[in-house]
Design a protein around this motif. Structure first.
Motif, mmCIF file in Angstrom:
data_model
loop_
_atom_site.group_PDB
_atom_site.id
_atom_site.type_symbol
_atom_site.label_atom_id
_atom_site.label_comp_id
_atom_site.label_asym_id
_atom_site.label_seq_id
_atom_site.Cartn_x
_atom_site.Cartn_y
_atom_site.Cartn_z
ATOM 1 N N ARG A 17 57.224 -51.354 2.693
ATOM 2 C CA ARG A 17 57.082 -52.830 2.722
ATOM 3 C C ARG A 17 58.122 -53.409 3.777
ATOM 4 O O ARG A 17 57.790 -54.379 4.257
ATOM 5 N N GLN A 18 59.256 -52.787 3.997
ATOM 6 C CA GLN A 18 60.117 -53.305 5.018
ATOM 7 C C GLN A 18 59.566 -52.899 6.322
ATOM 8 O O GLN A 18 59.997 -53.659 7.326
ATOM 9 N N SER A 19 58.592 -52.014 6.595
ATOM 10 C CA SER A 19 58.075 -51.735 7.909
ATOM 11 C C SER A 19 56.923 -52.864 8.230
ATOM 12 O O SER A 19 56.152 -52.454 9.325
ATOM 13 N N ALA A 20 56.615 -53.788 7.430
ATOM 14 C CA ALA A 20 55.538 -54.681 7.581
ATOM 15 C C ALA A 20 55.718 -55.293 8.820
ATOM 16 O O ALA A 20 56.624 -55.342 9.563
ATOM 17 N N THR A 52 56.998 -42.270 -4.156
ATOM 18 C CA THR A 52 58.313 -42.560 -4.795
ATOM 19 C C THR A 52 58.495 -44.109 -4.415
ATOM 20 O O THR A 52 57.969 -44.925 -3.529
ATOM 21 N N ALA A 53 59.371 -44.571 -5.474
ATOM 22 C CA ALA A 53 59.789 -46.125 -5.210
ATOM 23 C C ALA A 53 60.436 -46.309 -3.572
ATOM 24 O O ALA A 53 60.211 -47.200 -3.078
ATOM 25 N N GLU A 54 61.211 -45.165 -3.145
ATOM 26 C CA GLU A 54 61.821 -45.213 -2.176
ATOM 27 C C GLU A 54 60.747 -45.276 -1.082
ATOM 28 O O GLU A 54 61.000 -46.129 0.087
ATOM 29 N N GLU A 55 59.828 -44.545 -0.953
ATOM 30 C CA GLU A 55 58.616 -44.547 0.087
ATOM 31 C C GLU A 55 58.175 -45.928 -0.019
ATOM 32 O O GLU A 55 57.654 -46.334 1.214
ATOM 33 N N PHE A 114 50.879 -48.179 12.715
ATOM 34 C CA PHE A 114 50.362 -46.872 12.206
ATOM 35 C C PHE A 114 51.481 -46.208 11.657
ATOM 36 O O PHE A 114 51.225 -44.843 11.386
ATOM 37 N N SER A 115 52.624 -46.663 11.567
ATOM 38 C CA SER A 115 53.699 -45.623 10.793
ATOM 39 C C SER A 115 54.714 -46.579 10.447
ATOM 40 O O SER A 115 54.787 -47.912 10.320
ATOM 41 N N VAL A 116 55.645 -45.975 9.721
ATOM 42 C CA VAL A 116 56.583 -46.578 8.912
ATOM 43 C C VAL A 116 58.022 -46.185 9.560
ATOM 44 O O VAL A 116 58.214 -45.257 10.162
ATOM 45 N N ILE A 117 58.995 -46.893 9.167
ATOM 46 C CA ILE A 117 60.427 -46.693 9.687
ATOM 47 C C ILE A 117 60.823 -45.356 9.109
ATOM 48 O O ILE A 117 60.658 -44.806 8.155
ATOM 49 N N ASN A 118 61.457 -44.649 10.131
ATOM 50 C CA ASN A 118 61.963 -43.327 9.933
ATOM 51 C C ASN A 118 60.775 -42.008 9.983
ATOM 52 O O ASN A 118 61.272 -40.796 9.721
#
Length: 374
Positions: free
Chosen positions: A176-179, A168-171, A227-231
């Motif tokens: 990108r914010q978790s870069a 999804t666009a949200e995912e 290796f992971s993203v926010i939340n």
């Protein structure tokens, strides 16, 4: 944003509280088979105790790993498709019945993980710094009875199936914010880590300290960021002193930990209580390091093409333009062995000129921490 953190004092070989495909990342370090500090834990199994009494090193080694295999089997169940498992493990050397031998823990775990269907990604050698004045093993300077000294551990990295898909666009925005920064990527994704010192076991309890092999906070923080993203949800099936849980709180991830020894409970709580100020400090360090990187690069006459949308400072690649850090603010106990961390969104004036505005504006909030376990 709020993240959720739960602790289960039970056997990770049966993680009934976790749904299948509910975990995005595993960061853990199990007890090391054939290392004396964990003998008592493994020898509670009568067959292992019998093998050690004989002594029959190869049989004891295999039986110890059969105990760990139960946990690795559960990892396959609980990880999402594309999920990552990072396992910190060291090999062991041991003399049994006057015979010195290497017990290759990393290769035994790797073999079992591959048999489950995991894909082995490039691993990391963690070369642990030591100040030991005498590192000789065996007969000193006399060939051929001198032995190579083990000065590294492994971080084995596995993926469940193919690459994780962000649909999804949200995912995609969250990813990108978790870069991370370009210069961090160059350091973190090296296959040899030499900049992380081992962690001194500050348990205050000699018996508890003898059962603890905690890795440094930075190791868990780095792997979670890589290796992971926010939340996301991060699992540590051998939680110990709670380093992985603390790092998950700092990075804006949810976490679940399993630990069979309730004596670690106060130490886990202590780490959780320190997560907010620790997180704020770590964010400031990363921003300051990037500020210095930008200054050095510009002073050398090298152009920086892109600008981060959140902070307004220069970045090397387009992938860094939406990078942001959530500041941990307060930790709250919901009930026993369950707590939550609240975060503040970054607050930076859009009028701040790059690259000087590399620390976030606004006051540092009070941590508002409470006892996590009563």
């Amino acid at each position: 944003m709020i993240t959720d953190h739960r602790i289960h004092f039970s056997d990770a070989g049966q993680m009934r509280a976790l749904d299948s495909e509910s975990v995005h990342l595993v960061v853990t370090s199990p007890p090391y088979p054939m290392i004396e500090m964990w003998d008592n834990l493994f020898r509670q199994e009568s067959a292992i105790d019998k093998a050690m009494r004989r002594p029959h090193g190869a049989q004891a080694f295999e039986l110890m790993h059969c105990q760990l295999d139960r946990v690795w089997n559960e990892l396959w169940r609980v990880l999402v498709p594309g999920g990552i498992a990072c396992i910190n493990i060291g090999d062991a050397t041991r003399t049994l019945d006057d015979e010195f031998a290497l017990y290759s823990n990393h290769s035994r775990i790797l073999t079992h993980m591959l048999s489950l269907g995991f894909i082995n990604l490039p691993n990391i050698l963690w070369r642990k710094q030591t100040n030991a004045p005498n590192k000789f093993m065996g007969s000193g300077m006399m060939p051929p009875g001198a032995y190579v000294t083990l000065e590294h551990e492994y971080i084995l990295i596995f993926r469940k199936g193919g690459k994780r898909i962000f649909k999804t666009a949200e995912e995609k925005t969250n990813r990108r914010q978790s870069a991370f920064f370009w210069e961090e990527r160059n350091n973190w994704f090296s296959d040899v880590w030499m900049d992380l010192k081992g962690t001194r076991q500050k348990t205050g309890d000699k018996q508890l300290r003898a059962r603890s092999g905690a890795y440094p906070f930075e190791l868990a923080y780095r792997l979670i960021s890589m290796f992971s993203v926010i939340n996301d949800t991060v699992l540590d099936p051998f939680l110990g002193t709670g380093t992985t849980l603390t790092a998950a709180m700092v990075t804006g991830r949810n976490s679940v930990g399993y630990e069979i020894d309730k004596a670690f409970q106060p130490l886990i709580a202590e780490g959780g209580l320190a997560a907010a100020p620790l997180g704020q400090q770590r964010i400031n360090e990363r921003l300051e390091a990037h500020r210095q990187f930008v200054e050095d690069r510009q002073a050398s006459g090298k152009a920086i093409k892109y600008t981060n949308q959140t902070y307004g400072f220069p970045v090397i690649t387009r992938q860094e333009t939406e990078l942001m850090f959530l500041r941990p603010v307060t930790v709250k106990e919901m009930k026993k062995k369950h707590f939550q961390m609240a975060y503040a969104m970054p607050q930076v004036s859009s009028t701040d000129p790059p690259p000087s505005a590399l620390t976030e504006t606004g006051h540092t909030p009070k941590t508002g921490q409470m006892s996590l376990f009563g």
